[in-house]
Enzyme design. Sequence first.
Site, short mmCIF file in Angstrom:
data_model
loop_
_atom_site.label_atom_id
_atom_site.label_comp_id
_atom_site.label_asym_id
_atom_site.label_seq_id
_atom_site.Cartn_x
_atom_site.Cartn_y
_atom_site.Cartn_z
N HIS A 249 30.43 25.80 42.29
CA HIS A 249 29.70 26.16 43.51
C HIS A 249 28.22 26.51 43.26
CE1 HIS A 249 33.72 26.58 45.35
NE2 HIS A 249 34.05 27.24 44.26
O1 RIB Z 1 33.14 31.00 46.67
C1 RIB Z 1 32.47 30.67 45.49
C2 RIB Z 1 31.51 31.74 45.11
O2 RIB Z 1 32.19 32.96 44.86
C3 RIB Z 1 30.77 31.44 43.80
O3 RIB Z 1 29.51 32.05 43.84
C4 RIB Z 1 31.62 32.10 42.74
O4 RIB Z 1 30.87 32.48 41.58
C5 RIB Z 1 32.06 33.33 43.48
O5 RIB Z 1 31.04 34.29 43.36
#
Ligand code: RIB
Length: 323
Positions: A249
């Site tokens: 992500h």
């Molecule tokens: O949903 C994904 C996010 O939540 C990313 O930033 C992961 O590192 C967690 O923090």
Amino acid sequence: MPLSRRCVKVSRSHNLSPVYLDMDPGIDDALALYAALARLDVRGLATVAGNVDLDRTFENGRQLLQLAGRSDVPVWPGSRAPIFMSLHTAPEIHGPHGMGAREFSEPTAAPALSETPWQAWPALWSREPEPVHLIATGPMTNVAKLLWCLPEGEKHLTGITVMGGAVEGGNVTPTAEFNFYVDPEAADAVLAAPVPVSMVGLDVTWKARMPWSDVERMAHWGAVGQLLADALGWYGRHGEAVSEGLAVHDAVAVTAYAHPEWFTWEPMKLSVRADGRWRGTVVRVPGTASDRRPVRVAVDVETGPVMDWIMESVAHLADAAPK
Ligand code: RIB
Ligand code: CA
């Protein structure tokens, strides 16, 4: 032809603003940090409680920078808990210390800063010769506090790129993404910020996935690559992978700042629900809503160029890191 580290020449993004990062390292944060260091003018890092507690995200940030030979980047400790909610962490996905099975033990040489980012950054940014850009990849607690402490925010910020939220779907509940779920009030404040906000949510980070073969290639790229390969292996095996690969992500969010042309964007006025079962859910508000400006929302992505850019960034950083 495996990507040879020696042949990797990366173009740094010179036409972009200097960047400050707010993260909760966290495994995909680590990948995002390394891609940013390779390509962007990173001036500072703040960490926030999220994937693991603040002590661990702060230590991980400092250790990751040291491993990459970038202890020149200062690290500020941010919020230990959300503004109102109790802290919700994700050790089941990121490991007990936030880096998979790894627990850093090396001493870190850089001095530990004690000021918080919302105390330090407004004065720092007012002395920057040009406005900066903020990329946030954890819960938005630090960013909300910063916006409240940053008079005339628009003078100092070209904008904020946020990994968080989703127009469709969720990874904590069926409708809430982790960063926005942990601190929904902060997320809502950021989506109402008086500066340009780009939201890179699950709509694109679930689509642009890193193939397992890329993770395996990193393992041959020295200490930086080995750390990432081990950590991403844990991350993928503990829930953030499907057959198409791993949802990295935060690295996708950094790429969206550097290369917005690889994404499809839609302007939307958004708010974030904080109450009960809808905690962390992004909802569209009518275009006539006068209390917030449209957020630029990533609704589609070209996976190929994004993953190539991330891999070339990591290869370059690994090549330049102390052996
Ligand atoms: O949903 C994904 C996010 O939540 C990313 O930033 C992961 O590192 C967690 O923090
Ligand atoms: Ca994160």
